[in-house]
Design a protein around this motif. Structure first.
Motif, PDB file in Angstrom:
ATOM      1  N   THR A 156       3.234 -10.478 -13.080  1.00  0.00           N
ATOM      2  CA  THR A 156       4.298  -9.746 -13.695  1.00  0.00           C
ATOM      3  C   THR A 156       4.479  -8.599 -12.590  1.00  0.00           C
ATOM      4  N   ALA A 157       3.901  -8.754 -11.598  1.00  0.00           N
ATOM      5  CA  ALA A 157       4.117  -7.305 -10.705  1.00  0.00           C
ATOM      6  C   ALA A 157       4.074  -7.901  -9.146  1.00  0.00           C
ATOM      7  N   VAL A 158       4.531  -7.083  -8.292  1.00  0.00           N
ATOM      8  CA  VAL A 158       4.309  -7.390  -6.821  1.00  0.00           C
ATOM      9  C   VAL A 158       4.110  -5.934  -6.175  1.00  0.00           C
ATOM     10  N   LEU A 159       2.878  -5.824  -5.449  1.00  0.00           N
ATOM     11  CA  LEU A 159       2.764  -4.789  -4.619  1.00  0.00           C
ATOM     12  C   LEU A 159       3.479  -4.825  -3.239  1.00  0.00           C
ATOM     13  N   VAL A 160       3.663  -3.666  -2.775  1.00  0.00           N
ATOM     14  CA  VAL A 160       4.713  -3.787  -1.528  1.00  0.00           C
ATOM     15  C   VAL A 160       3.777  -2.547  -0.743  1.00  0.00           C
ATOM     16  N   ARG A 161       3.345  -3.420   0.586  1.00  0.00           N
ATOM     17  CA  ARG A 161       2.350  -2.575   1.335  1.00  0.00           C
ATOM     18  C   ARG A 161       2.841  -1.391   1.790  1.00  0.00           C
ATOM     19  N   ARG A 162       1.902  -0.033   1.582  1.00  0.00           N
ATOM     20  CA  ARG A 162       2.259   1.211   1.928  1.00  0.00           C
ATOM     21  C   ARG A 162       3.464   1.655   1.200  1.00  0.00           C
ATOM     22  N   HIS A 163       3.989   1.038   0.114  1.00  0.00           N
ATOM     23  CA  HIS A 163       5.372   1.447  -0.346  1.00  0.00           C
ATOM     24  C   HIS A 163       5.124   1.616  -2.029  1.00  0.00           C
ATOM     25  N   GLY A 164       4.599   0.605  -2.361  1.00  0.00           N
ATOM     26  CA  GLY A 164       4.494   0.902  -4.064  1.00  0.00           C
ATOM     27  C   GLY A 164       4.476  -0.246  -4.766  1.00  0.00           C
ATOM     28  N   ILE A 165       5.182  -0.418  -5.908  1.00  0.00           N
ATOM     29  CA  ILE A 165       4.813  -1.680  -6.810  1.00  0.00           C
ATOM     30  C   ILE A 165       6.024  -1.895  -7.695  1.00  0.00           C
ATOM     31  N   ILE A 169       4.139  -0.751 -20.572  1.00  0.00           N
ATOM     32  CA  ILE A 169       2.865  -1.101 -20.825  1.00  0.00           C
ATOM     33  C   ILE A 169       2.008  -1.587 -19.714  1.00  0.00           C
ATOM     34  N   TYR A 170       2.795  -2.720 -19.267  1.00  0.00           N
ATOM     35  CA  TYR A 170       2.302  -3.566 -17.930  1.00  0.00           C
ATOM     36  C   TYR A 170       1.935  -2.515 -16.818  1.00  0.00           C
ATOM     37  N   ASN A 171       2.831  -1.635 -16.590  1.00  0.00           N
ATOM     38  CA  ASN A 171       2.949  -0.843 -15.391  1.00  0.00           C
ATOM     39  C   ASN A 171       1.758   0.115 -15.669  1.00  0.00           C
ATOM     40  N   GLU A 172       1.817   0.714 -16.793  1.00  0.00           N
ATOM     41  CA  GLU A 172       0.464   1.789 -17.141  1.00  0.00           C
ATOM     42  C   GLU A 172      -0.903   1.165 -17.216  1.00  0.00           C
ATOM     43  N   ALA A 173      -0.829  -0.006 -17.609  1.00  0.00           N
ATOM     44  CA  ALA A 173      -2.178  -0.838 -17.528  1.00  0.00           C
ATOM     45  C   ALA A 173      -2.443  -1.236 -16.024  1.00  0.00           C
ATOM     46  N   ILE A 174      -1.658  -1.559 -15.276  1.00  0.00           N
ATOM     47  CA  ILE A 174      -1.854  -1.966 -13.715  1.00  0.00           C
ATOM     48  C   ILE A 174      -2.250  -0.856 -13.153  1.00  0.00           C
ATOM     49  N   ASP A 175      -1.795   0.115 -13.212  1.00  0.00           N
ATOM     50  CA  ASP A 175      -2.042   1.514 -12.475  1.00  0.00           C
ATOM     51  C   ASP A 175      -3.363   2.001 -12.891  1.00  0.00           C
ATOM     52  N   TYR A 176      -3.635   1.848 -14.170  1.00  0.00           N
ATOM     53  CA  TYR A 176      -5.069   2.165 -14.245  1.00  0.00           C
ATOM     54  C   TYR A 176      -6.060   1.321 -13.551  1.00  0.00           C
ATOM     55  N   LEU A 177      -5.696  -0.006 -13.238  1.00  0.00           N
ATOM     56  CA  LEU A 177      -6.624  -0.951 -12.858  1.00  0.00           C
ATOM     57  C   LEU A 177      -6.504  -0.711 -11.332  1.00  0.00           C
ATOM     58  N   LEU A 178      -5.660  -0.348 -10.758  1.00  0.00           N
ATOM     59  CA  LEU A 178      -5.228  -0.081  -9.360  1.00  0.00           C
ATOM     60  C   LEU A 178      -6.280   1.178  -9.020  1.00  0.00           C
ATOM     61  N   GLN A 194      -9.047  -3.216 -19.689  1.00  0.00           N
ATOM     62  CA  GLN A 194      -7.722  -3.053 -19.550  1.00  0.00           C
ATOM     63  C   GLN A 194      -7.001  -4.177 -19.113  1.00  0.00           C
ATOM     64  N   ILE A 195      -7.674  -5.241 -18.345  1.00  0.00           N
ATOM     65  CA  ILE A 195      -7.051  -6.298 -17.984  1.00  0.00           C
ATOM     66  C   ILE A 195      -6.299  -7.296 -19.065  1.00  0.00           C
ATOM     67  N   LYS A 196      -6.834  -6.915 -20.413  1.00  0.00           N
ATOM     68  CA  LYS A 196      -6.317  -7.666 -21.672  1.00  0.00           C
ATOM     69  C   LYS A 196      -4.903  -7.214 -21.912  1.00  0.00           C
ATOM     70  N   ALA A 197      -4.271  -6.192 -21.278  1.00  0.00           N
ATOM     71  CA  ALA A 197      -2.954  -5.877 -21.671  1.00  0.00           C
ATOM     72  C   ALA A 197      -1.992  -6.433 -20.671  1.00  0.00           C
ATOM     73  N   ILE A 198      -2.493  -7.470 -19.955  1.00  0.00           N
ATOM     74  CA  ILE A 198      -1.691  -8.093 -18.983  1.00  0.00           C
ATOM     75  C   ILE A 198      -1.253  -9.595 -19.269  1.00  0.00           C
ATOM     76  N   PRO A 199      -0.090  -9.772 -19.403  1.00  0.00           N
ATOM     77  CA  PRO A 199       0.258 -11.091 -19.874  1.00  0.00           C
ATOM     78  C   PRO A 199      -0.131 -12.257 -18.960  1.00  0.00           C
ATOM     79  N   ARG A 200       0.009 -13.646 -19.647  1.00  0.00           N
ATOM     80  CA  ARG A 200      -0.507 -14.543 -18.644  1.00  0.00           C
ATOM     81  C   ARG A 200       0.600 -15.321 -17.924  1.00  0.00           C
ATOM     82  N   ILE A 201       2.018 -15.051 -18.530  1.00  0.00           N
ATOM     83  CA  ILE A 201       3.281 -15.552 -18.096  1.00  0.00           C
ATOM     84  C   ILE A 201       3.360 -16.820 -18.217  1.00  0.00           C
TER      85      ILE A 201
END
Length: 242
Positions: free
Chosen positions: A197-206, A218-227, A149-156
């Protein structure tokens, strides 16, 4: 700026004002399902079903040229209406439309950071439990590799997307009592990690952004799968980076 004037406006059970037709309403009323105001409502309902924006938490914003469309504060996401949407000028940072009786989202400065620093076309903020759990299981950054699923995330920083054996790195910043106070830490971490393409916030969300709101989705769905996968790997003692 929040309007504190006394207006006569109908409200639904969520407390959201239903405004009459006006010049500012032309910014958000459209039969086009791809209009930003309609898309925000659709995405909010979708994310509610996924359990990412329970209560009135989380938010969605879409940029269309100089106009920035933002879901309000305090409205149940599954009941969001186009009439509830705020519209701001990206250049002037002034509101072009402010719904009566509603407050601007405290996520607004964070959304704007993704537009100003990354030129993104959409930004999504969720309170996903997978995101929160990963901020408790990882220190300064979330890392995972060798998952398809990492392949769904862009290099930026270069063309294309990550490969299966690449390592996805998402920085984690500390939470604050007031969401708008996350603006400076978010800006600093975006500059420090130009490939994220994302930043996590401790005890809060993303926060997740993309070239368009559909890319952000798409990125959000792929990242949540990986999380979610990373949480399970940690529980089973499996390293997330091979």
């Amino acid at each position: 700026m929040v309007c504190n004037c006394s207006h006569s406006a109908k409200q639904d059970e969520s407390g959201a004002a239903k405004l009459p037709e006006s010049e500012s309403d032309s910014l958000i009323l459209s039969d086009d399902p791809n209009h930003p105001a309609n898309l925000i409502c659709e995405l909010c309902k979708n994310f509610y079903v996924n359990g990412w924006v329970t209560g009135t938490g989380g938010g969605v914003s879409i940029r269309d040229g100089d106009k920035v469309f933002i879901a309000p504060s305090g409205v149940q996401k599954e009941r969001m209406l186009p009439e509830n949407i705020f519209v701001m000028s990206l250049n002037s940072k002034k509101y072009l439309r402010e719904p009566i009786s509603l407050k601007p989202s405290s996520c607004t400065p964070l959304f704007l950071a993704s537009y100003d620093l990354r030129g993104s076309g959409g930004c999504i903020h969720t309170h996903s439990q997978n995101a929160v759990m990963c901020t408790l299981l990882f220190d300064d950054v979330f890392e995972i590799s060798h998952v398809e699923q990492i392949k769904a995330i862009p290099r930026i920083t270069e063309a294309g997307y990550l490969n299966y054996n690449d390592k996805l790195v998402i920085p984690i910043i500390e939470n604050t009592n007031f969401e708008q106070d996350l603006e400076d830490p978010l800006k600093e971490i975006i500059k420090k990690y130009p490939g994220t393409t994302a930043v996590l916030v401790r005890r809060h969300g993303i926060y997740v952004w993309g070239e368009t709101v559909w890319k952000a989705k798409i990125y959000n769905e792929a990242i949540d799968y990986l999380l979610e996968l990373a949480v399970k790997m940690k529980l089973h003692g499996i390293p997330t980076v091979k």
